[in-house]
Design an enzyme around this catalytic site. Structure first.
Site, PDB file in Angstrom:
ATOM      1  N   ARG A 112       0.848  -1.194   0.000  1.00 30.18           N
ATOM      2  CA  ARG A 112       0.000   0.000   0.000  1.00 30.18           C
ATOM      3  C   ARG A 112       0.885   1.246   0.000  1.00 30.18           C
ATOM      4  O   ARG A 112       1.966   1.253   0.610  1.00 30.18           O
ATOM      5  CB  ARG A 112      -0.853  -0.041   1.279  1.00 30.18           C
ATOM      6  CG  ARG A 112      -1.816   1.122   1.457  1.00 30.18           C
ATOM      7  CD  ARG A 112      -2.962   1.033   0.529  1.00 30.18           C
ATOM      8  NE  ARG A 112      -4.092   1.837   0.925  1.00 30.18           N
ATOM      9  CZ  ARG A 112      -5.051   2.219   0.076  1.00 30.18           C
ATOM     10  NH1 ARG A 112      -4.986   1.883  -1.207  1.00 30.18           N
ATOM     11  NH2 ARG A 112      -6.077   2.922   0.494  1.00 30.18           N
ATOM     12  N   THR A 385      -9.326   0.969  -9.526  1.00 31.00           N
ATOM     13  CA  THR A 385      -8.507  -0.092  -8.959  1.00 31.00           C
ATOM     14  C   THR A 385      -8.584  -1.277  -9.918  1.00 31.00           C
ATOM     15  O   THR A 385      -9.433  -1.297 -10.790  1.00 31.00           O
ATOM     16  CB  THR A 385      -9.070  -0.424  -7.550  1.00 31.00           C
ATOM     17  OG1 THR A 385      -8.995   0.763  -6.768  1.00 31.00           O
ATOM     18  CG2 THR A 385      -8.339  -1.522  -6.851  1.00 31.00           C
ATOM     19  N   THR A 403      -4.061  -0.396  -7.058  1.00 30.59           N
ATOM     20  CA  THR A 403      -4.894   0.786  -7.255  1.00 30.59           C
ATOM     21  C   THR A 403      -4.095   2.055  -7.499  1.00 30.59           C
ATOM     22  O   THR A 403      -2.962   2.186  -7.038  1.00 30.59           O
ATOM     23  CB  THR A 403      -5.795   1.003  -6.013  1.00 30.59           C
ATOM     24  OG1 THR A 403      -6.669   2.096  -6.244  1.00 30.59           O
ATOM     25  CG2 THR A 403      -4.983   1.277  -4.759  1.00 30.59           C
ATOM     26  N   ASN A 405      -6.308   4.638  -7.029  1.00 31.68           N
ATOM     27  CA  ASN A 405      -7.459   5.242  -6.355  1.00 31.68           C
ATOM     28  C   ASN A 405      -8.462   5.736  -7.392  1.00 31.68           C
ATOM     29  O   ASN A 405      -9.235   4.960  -7.898  1.00 31.68           O
ATOM     30  CB  ASN A 405      -7.071   6.321  -5.348  1.00 31.68           C
ATOM     31  CG  ASN A 405      -8.210   6.562  -4.377  1.00 31.68           C
ATOM     32  OD1 ASN A 405      -9.080   5.708  -4.230  1.00 31.68           O
ATOM     33  ND2 ASN A 405      -8.237   7.698  -3.708  1.00 31.68           N
ATOM     34  N   ASP A 427      -7.845   8.392   0.492  1.00 27.39           N
ATOM     35  CA  ASP A 427      -8.357   7.255   1.263  1.00 27.39           C
ATOM     36  C   ASP A 427      -8.140   7.436   2.767  1.00 27.39           C
ATOM     37  O   ASP A 427      -8.656   6.663   3.571  1.00 27.39           O
ATOM     38  CB  ASP A 427      -7.708   5.935   0.796  1.00 27.39           C
ATOM     39  CG  ASP A 427      -8.549   5.257  -0.294  1.00 27.39           C
ATOM     40  OD1 ASP A 427      -9.692   5.704  -0.525  1.00 27.39           O
ATOM     41  OD2 ASP A 427      -8.067   4.295  -0.902  1.00 27.39           O
ATOM     42  N   SER A 456      -7.701   0.899   3.285  1.00 24.29           N
ATOM     43  CA  SER A 456      -8.103   0.468   1.940  1.00 24.29           C
ATOM     44  C   SER A 456      -9.308  -0.455   2.019  1.00 24.29           C
ATOM     45  O   SER A 456      -9.567  -1.072   3.049  1.00 24.29           O
ATOM     46  CB  SER A 456      -6.937  -0.283   1.291  1.00 24.29           C
ATOM     47  OG  SER A 456      -7.337  -0.857   0.079  1.00 24.29           O
ATOM     48  N   SER A 457     -10.037  -0.544   0.915  1.00 27.40           N
ATOM     49  CA  SER A 457     -11.112  -1.535   0.813  1.00 27.40           C
ATOM     50  C   SER A 457     -10.684  -2.746  -0.005  1.00 27.40           C
ATOM     51  O   SER A 457     -11.449  -3.702  -0.150  1.00 27.40           O
ATOM     52  CB  SER A 457     -12.344  -0.915   0.148  1.00 27.40           C
ATOM     53  OG  SER A 457     -12.839   0.124   0.940  1.00 27.40           O
ATOM     54  N   GLY A 477     -13.368  -1.021  -7.145  1.00 27.44           N
ATOM     55  CA  GLY A 477     -14.674  -0.425  -6.832  1.00 27.44           C
ATOM     56  C   GLY A 477     -14.719   0.375  -5.549  1.00 27.44           C
ATOM     57  O   GLY A 477     -15.800   0.578  -4.994  1.00 27.44           O
ATOM     58  N   GLY A 478     -13.559   0.824  -5.029  1.00 29.08           N
ATOM     59  CA  GLY A 478     -13.580   1.638  -3.805  1.00 29.08           C
ATOM     60  C   GLY A 478     -14.294   0.889  -2.696  1.00 29.08           C
ATOM     61  O   GLY A 478     -14.075  -0.311  -2.494  1.00 29.08           O
TER      62      GLY A 478
HETATM   63  N1  GLY Z   1      -8.335   3.194  -3.366  1.00 25.01           N
HETATM   64  C1  GLY Z   1      -9.293   2.218  -3.105  1.00 25.01           C
HETATM   65  C2  GLY Z   1      -8.963   1.393  -1.915  1.00 25.01           C
HETATM   66  O1  GLY Z   1      -7.798   1.151  -1.649  1.00 25.01           O
HETATM   67  O2  GLY Z   1      -9.854   1.003  -1.209  1.00 25.01           O
END
Ligand code: GLY
Length: 573
Positions: A112, A385, A403, A405, A427, A456-457, A477-478
């Protein structure tokens, strides 16, 4: 020329070009970047690759057929995506890899992005008005976190078989010689042209005079040279030397704060995957700073206590239950989750049976619960992403989500280096209670701090049955990533769907705030009406997520499905 073929037809053989060199198992893949066919579904016993672009999927298949393992293929696919899928494939972003190897070992690599050393908790808050300036956290150089992708690829090399020099070769050729773009890519590039102009001092290769159209060739010479430096010098080819200088110059020229030290000091982390059982299946997924692990664990355990299969697929009763489970999990996300290296997160409590039972104590199967009323969020449609799922002949499974983002990230291309930088700083919780571009609100746990990872998701996930690979899944998809992965798992485990249906059936999403159920356009209207009668607000949105799913079909045969919502492609042999 790009065409779409929705049937499994085996490996597609095209014309020769410099990328073509594979020969194995009596077969040869020749990848033609100027003429290719998108394949949505595939079957195979020896190897499967599913990702956001046909050319990248074929690169991965080529690596598998040359004797590479699933990690080799994942590295090659990610590098190819950085070229052929510039909206989200990346060198300038970050991601997560979850893998489970044939010998049973599992890993979770965290690459990340991190906040630069010069970042501060209130860096996006206007000193005069006291209001957060989301423009700055979402676009331009100040929005960029220190990229982690290249470090992540080299971290993964520990588990690879083939030399990196070979794995990066197809990406270099695709950047140097170019490839034809699809209508979807042409439209996306054209609709971002103004933002590219605004955020770059020199016009990037992504802007074309007169606009792009399907079938045009995108050549990225600067990116090819950056990839060649990485091929020659390893991670130092990105984090030090010429590439680092280009990144830092880019920052200095345009108000960004990433420094040489930020780049040189970037470190990936090997984490312990989050693992739990769901109705006889074993889930292996990404832990913090990915919020998907905790949330999937919470949601599936809340669901496990109820016989959802008997409620039926896409009935008001099952959708309402899933919605209420999502609402509670996302409320916890907003309050408790953040980078575990910076804050203490009560993960054990959040996923404990007692806590989750209490969490559902006020669940009313006839009425909507209410999320606390605070500033409503706005969810922007975005393909920010990207995910790849791979399995090889030895049962090694790799699930990678990376990602930038937002779509095309910060919209800033590093001058001379040809790659886009992320806008991942958004984020973080830029100010308590202020929604980010996905409408997610956060608090102190996800506040900005130097060197901290933003929550993050991304939820790369592997599912085992009887201790054997059963499913490899993930999606962009965030904040919808987690509910899309959740629905893919439920669709297979509870509703008995095949890979194709599990991915392509209409989706819905609730994330606590804004207090509404988002539904895709083709979601059943009568179910929406019944939910409205129960007190739910329904919000119809354009389709979201591009889920890439591999599933055991039966015996030793796997099936893979590439999401209908994009140019995604599935290959198998
Ligand atoms: N940028 C999307 C995530 O990391 O959740």
């Amino acid at each position: 020329m790009v065409s779409l073929k929705c049937l499994f037809t085996g490996i597609i053989l095209c014309l020769t070009n410099p990328l073509a060199h594979a020969q194995n198992i009596g077969r040869k893949i020749k990848i033609n970047p100027y003429h290719y066919t998108i394949q949505k579904d595939a079957e195979g016993k020896n190897g499967m690759v599913v990702c956001a672009h046909t050319l990248a999927a074929k690169v991965g298949m080529d690596i598998l057929m040359q004797g590479g393992n699933a990690v080799d293929a994942a590295i090659a696919v990610q590098l190819a995506l950085a070229v052929v899928y510039p909206g989200a494939g990346n060198l300038g972003g970050g991601g997560f890899m979850v893998a489970r190897f044939g010998d049973g070992k599992r890993i979770a690599l965290d690459f990340r992005e991190v906040a630069p050393a010069g970042a501060t908790e209130d860096m996006y808050v206007d000193k005069k008005t006291g209001e957060a300036n989301l423009q700055l956290s979402q676009e331009g150089h100040l929005a960029c976190g220190v990229p982690g992708t290249v470090a992540g690829l080299f971290a993964a090399m520990k588990y690879a078989k083939l030399p990196f020099e070979k794995l990066i070769r197809p990406a270099i050729a695709l950047a140097d010689k170019g490839f034809v773009i699809s209508e979807r890519e042409a439209n996306a590039l054209n609709s971002t042209a103004d933002e590219f102009r605004k955020n770059n001092t020199s016009l990037p290769v992504f802007v074309r005079q007169g606009g792009w159209k399907a079938g045009d060739t995108l050549v990225q010479k600067e990116l090819a040279r950056t990839l060649t430096r990485i091929q020659r010098d390893g991670a130092k080819g990105f984090y030090e030397g010429e590439t680092a200088k280009m990144i830092v110059d880019e920052m200095k020229n345009s108000g960004g704060i990433i420094s040489f030290a930020d780049l040189k000091n970037y470190k990936f982390e090997e984490r312990v995957p989050d693992e739990f059982d769901y109705r006889g299946y074993h889930i292996i997924t990404m832990p913090l700073p990915g919020s998907g692990g905790v949330l999937l664990h919470q949601m599936l355990k809340m669901l496990e206590a109820r016989p959802i299969a008997s409620y039926g697929f896409h009935t008001a009763k099952s959708v309402q239950l899933i919605t209420e489970v999502e609402r509670r999990a996302y409320a916890d996300r907003s309050e408790y989750l953040g980078d575990p290296d910076f804050i203490k997160v009560p993960v054990k409590t959040l996923v404990s049976d007692t806590y989750l039972k209490e969490r559902m104590a006020d669940y009313d199967s006839a009425h909507a619960s209410m999320s606390a009323a605070i500033k409503p969020g706005y969810i922007k449609e975005s393909d920010q992403t990207t995910h790849l799922s791979i399995i090889d002949k030895d049962g090694n499974c790799v699930s990678v989500t990376t990602t930038l983002n937002g779509t095309y990230g910060s919209k800033c291309v590093v001058a001379g280096a040809g790659f886009l930088l992320n806008n991942e700083m958004d984020d973080f919780s830029v100010q308590p209670g202020v929604p980010n571009q996905y409408g997610a609100v956060g608090g102190e746990a996800n506040a900005i701090a130097p060197h901290k990872r933003m929550l993050s998701s991304m939820s790369p996930t592997i599912v085992l049955k009887d201790d054997k690979p059963f499913m490899v899944v993930g999606t962009p998809g965030g904040t919808t990533i987690i509910t899309s992965v959740l629905q893919s798992i439920i669709n297979v485990v509870d509703f008995g769907m095949n890979a194709h249906d599990a991915v392509n059936e209409p989706k819905f999403h609730h994330q606590w705030l804004p207090d509404q159920i988002d539904v895709e356009k083709d979601f059943p209207a009568d179910v929406c009406r019944q939910l409205q009668d129960m007190g739910y607000k329904i919000n119809e949105r354009k389709p979201w997520s591009h889920t890439e799913l591999i599933k055991l079909k039966g015996g030793t045969l796997y099936e893979a499905a590439a999401d209908k919502r994009g140019d995604d492609d599935a290959e198998g042999y």
